[in-house]
Design a protein around this motif. Structure first.
Motif, PDB file in Angstrom:
ATOM      1  N   UNK A  58      81.328  43.057  21.355  1.00  0.00           N
ATOM      2  CA  UNK A  58      80.379  42.253  22.127  1.00  0.00           C
ATOM      3  C   UNK A  58      78.986  42.874  22.057  1.00  0.00           C
ATOM      4  N   UNK A  59      78.935  44.191  22.168  1.00  0.00           N
ATOM      5  CA  UNK A  59      77.654  44.903  22.103  1.00  0.00           C
ATOM      6  C   UNK A  59      76.972  44.645  20.760  1.00  0.00           C
ATOM      7  N   UNK A  60      77.702  44.792  19.682  1.00  0.00           N
ATOM      8  CA  UNK A  60      77.137  44.533  18.362  1.00  0.00           C
ATOM      9  C   UNK A  60      76.730  43.075  18.198  1.00  0.00           C
ATOM     10  N   UNK A  61      77.556  42.167  18.728  1.00  0.00           N
ATOM     11  CA  UNK A  61      77.318  40.742  18.554  1.00  0.00           C
ATOM     12  C   UNK A  61      75.989  40.324  19.186  1.00  0.00           C
ATOM     13  N   UNK A  62      75.783  40.693  20.455  1.00  0.00           N
ATOM     14  CA  UNK A  62      74.548  40.245  21.097  1.00  0.00           C
ATOM     15  C   UNK A  62      73.337  40.983  20.525  1.00  0.00           C
ATOM     16  N   UNK A  63      73.528  42.217  20.042  1.00  0.00           N
ATOM     17  CA  UNK A  63      72.404  42.927  19.445  1.00  0.00           C
ATOM     18  C   UNK A  63      71.954  42.278  18.136  1.00  0.00           C
ATOM     19  N   UNK A  64      72.902  41.894  17.284  1.00  0.00           N
ATOM     20  CA  UNK A  64      72.515  41.269  16.025  1.00  0.00           C
ATOM     21  C   UNK A  64      71.980  39.854  16.248  1.00  0.00           C
ATOM     22  N   UNK A 100      54.233  47.415  12.411  1.00  0.00           N
ATOM     23  CA  UNK A 100      54.649  47.792  13.763  1.00  0.00           C
ATOM     24  C   UNK A 100      54.792  46.514  14.597  1.00  0.00           C
ATOM     25  N   UNK A 101      55.949  46.357  15.219  1.00  0.00           N
ATOM     26  CA  UNK A 101      56.174  45.186  16.054  1.00  0.00           C
ATOM     27  C   UNK A 101      56.623  43.947  15.298  1.00  0.00           C
ATOM     28  N   UNK A 102      56.971  44.091  14.017  1.00  0.00           N
ATOM     29  CA  UNK A 102      57.512  42.927  13.302  1.00  0.00           C
ATOM     30  C   UNK A 102      58.770  42.431  14.011  1.00  0.00           C
ATOM     31  N   UNK A 103      59.562  43.359  14.554  1.00  0.00           N
ATOM     32  CA  UNK A 103      60.653  43.002  15.466  1.00  0.00           C
ATOM     33  C   UNK A 103      60.155  43.172  16.894  1.00  0.00           C
ATOM     34  N   UNK A 104      60.352  42.147  17.689  1.00  0.00           N
ATOM     35  CA  UNK A 104      59.957  42.184  19.099  1.00  0.00           C
ATOM     36  C   UNK A 104      61.182  42.234  20.009  1.00  0.00           C
ATOM     37  N   UNK A 105      62.304  42.722  19.485  1.00  0.00           N
ATOM     38  CA  UNK A 105      63.526  42.810  20.281  1.00  0.00           C
ATOM     39  C   UNK A 105      63.225  43.486  21.617  1.00  0.00           C
ATOM     40  N   UNK A 106      63.535  42.836  22.736  1.00  0.00           N
ATOM     41  CA  UNK A 106      63.013  43.293  24.024  1.00  0.00           C
ATOM     42  C   UNK A 106      63.722  44.486  24.658  1.00  0.00           C
ATOM     43  N   UNK A 107      64.907  44.850  24.175  1.00  0.00           N
ATOM     44  CA  UNK A 107      65.634  45.968  24.765  1.00  0.00           C
ATOM     45  C   UNK A 107      65.569  47.171  23.833  1.00  0.00           C
ATOM     46  N   UNK A 108      64.576  48.009  24.028  1.00  0.00           N
ATOM     47  CA  UNK A 108      64.408  49.157  23.158  1.00  0.00           C
ATOM     48  C   UNK A 108      62.969  49.304  22.713  1.00  0.00           C
ATOM     49  N   UNK A 109      62.776  50.086  21.679  1.00  0.00           N
ATOM     50  CA  UNK A 109      61.421  50.435  21.244  1.00  0.00           C
ATOM     51  C   UNK A 109      60.967  49.678  19.995  1.00  0.00           C
ATOM     52  N   UNK A 110      61.690  48.648  19.574  1.00  0.00           N
ATOM     53  CA  UNK A 110      61.316  47.917  18.364  1.00  0.00           C
ATOM     54  C   UNK A 110      59.858  47.461  18.343  1.00  0.00           C
ATOM     55  N   UNK A 111      59.314  46.920  19.444  1.00  0.00           N
ATOM     56  CA  UNK A 111      57.921  46.450  19.385  1.00  0.00           C
ATOM     57  C   UNK A 111      56.906  47.559  19.107  1.00  0.00           C
ATOM     58  N   UNK A 139      64.555  37.741  17.762  1.00  0.00           N
ATOM     59  CA  UNK A 139      63.273  38.349  18.083  1.00  0.00           C
ATOM     60  C   UNK A 139      62.560  38.943  16.874  1.00  0.00           C
ATOM     61  N   UNK A 140      63.121  38.712  15.674  1.00  0.00           N
ATOM     62  CA  UNK A 140      62.454  39.104  14.436  1.00  0.00           C
ATOM     63  C   UNK A 140      62.141  37.877  13.584  1.00  0.00           C
ATOM     64  N   UNK A 165      76.172  38.389  11.930  1.00  0.00           N
ATOM     65  CA  UNK A 165      75.797  39.563  11.146  1.00  0.00           C
ATOM     66  C   UNK A 165      75.225  39.146   9.793  1.00  0.00           C
ATOM     67  N   UNK A 166      75.854  38.172   9.153  1.00  0.00           N
ATOM     68  CA  UNK A 166      75.423  37.757   7.824  1.00  0.00           C
ATOM     69  C   UNK A 166      74.076  37.044   7.859  1.00  0.00           C
ATOM     70  N   UNK A 167      73.788  36.320   8.928  1.00  0.00           N
ATOM     71  CA  UNK A 167      72.467  35.681   9.055  1.00  0.00           C
ATOM     72  C   UNK A 167      71.382  36.752   9.126  1.00  0.00           C
ATOM     73  N   UNK A 168      71.635  37.813   9.883  1.00  0.00           N
ATOM     74  CA  UNK A 168      70.700  38.932   9.955  1.00  0.00           C
ATOM     75  C   UNK A 168      70.492  39.540   8.574  1.00  0.00           C
TER      76      UNK A 168
END
Length: 230
Positions: free
Chosen positions: A126-132, A186-197, A138-139, A168-171
């Motif tokens: 589940x963790x991997x699923x919602x992250x991907x 920098x910030x090409x990914x804007x994933x809101x949980x973490x430091x991606x932005x 957000x990218x 996963x394959x869509x990513x």
């Protein structure tokens, strides 16, 4: 075999995905939800949650404890402060109070090891699923949906895997099209949980590879333990 920066990361991802699919072959519902010790985090019906921040859009939700900064991330918080982020901004990233951030920044010495719960195969998938799902949204997507509400978690291993691999394959397909310039943006990914932005995309991409590799290794070990239980 490619030797360019993106090619190396894609080859690593593809190999990890291939091994993961093999190791997940034959996963059944009992094993998927197996709790090897007391106090595990897993997927549960909304009416049966045990953790304060369990989340999900449907009947089945994913365990999540109270927000905090784990000891293993104290150095990350220091780096965030050194980069110019304010205490309030860092607190927002970690969903903690500014006082907690100040406590971490003032800490000296070696922190005690984190006490983390054992998580089930269901929780890790589940963790991997919602992250991907969220990383793609957000990218490459509309930058609108909350990642924690994008995946309808299921108690069925077969249903979960049927939904998981296309995500996963869509990513992977979208990542395969990024340019060198985008890798360094920098910030090409804007994933809101973490430091991606705050990071160049190549760092966020490396991080997603790491997530797949280490969580799938944990799942593989749980499968070994389940088979050898007795």
């Amino acid at each position: 075999m490619r030797t360019d920066r993106l090619g190396i990361l894609l080859d690593q991802f593809d190999k990890a995905r291939e091994q993961a699919e093999v190791r997940l072959t034959g996963l059944g519902d009992e094993e998927y939800l197996w709790e090897p010790v007391a106090g595990c985090w897993s997927l549960r019906r909304r009416a049966e949650v045990r953790t304060p921040r369990a989340f999900g859009p449907g009947e089945w939700v994913m365990d999540l404890g109270a927000a905090d900064i784990p000891a293993s991330e104290y150095s990350q918080v220091a780096e965030e402060a050194a980069s110019g982020l304010t205490v309030e901004e860092i607190a927002g990233l970690w969903s903690v109070t500014p006082a907690r951030v100040e406590e971490v920044l003032a800490f000296t010495g070696v922190p005690e090891p984190d006490e983390t719960p054992v998580t089930t195969i269901a929780w890790r998938l589940a963790h991997l699923h919602y992250q991907f799902a969220g990383a793609w949204e957000w990218t490459f997507g509309d930058h609108k949906q909350d990642p924690k509400l994008m995946v309808d978690f299921s108690p069925s291993a077969a249903v979960t895997l049927e939904r998981f691999w296309p995500t996963v394959d869509r990513w992977r397909e979208s990542v395969g099209q990024v340019t060198d310039e985008q890798l360094d943006t920098v910030g090409f990914s804007q994933y809101p949980y973490g430091s991606d932005p705050e990071e160049p995309f190549i760092s966020a991409l490396w991080g997603n590879n790491y997530e797949l590799i280490h969580h799938m290794a944990e799942i593989a070990l749980l499968r070994d333990l389940y088979r050898a239980r007795g």
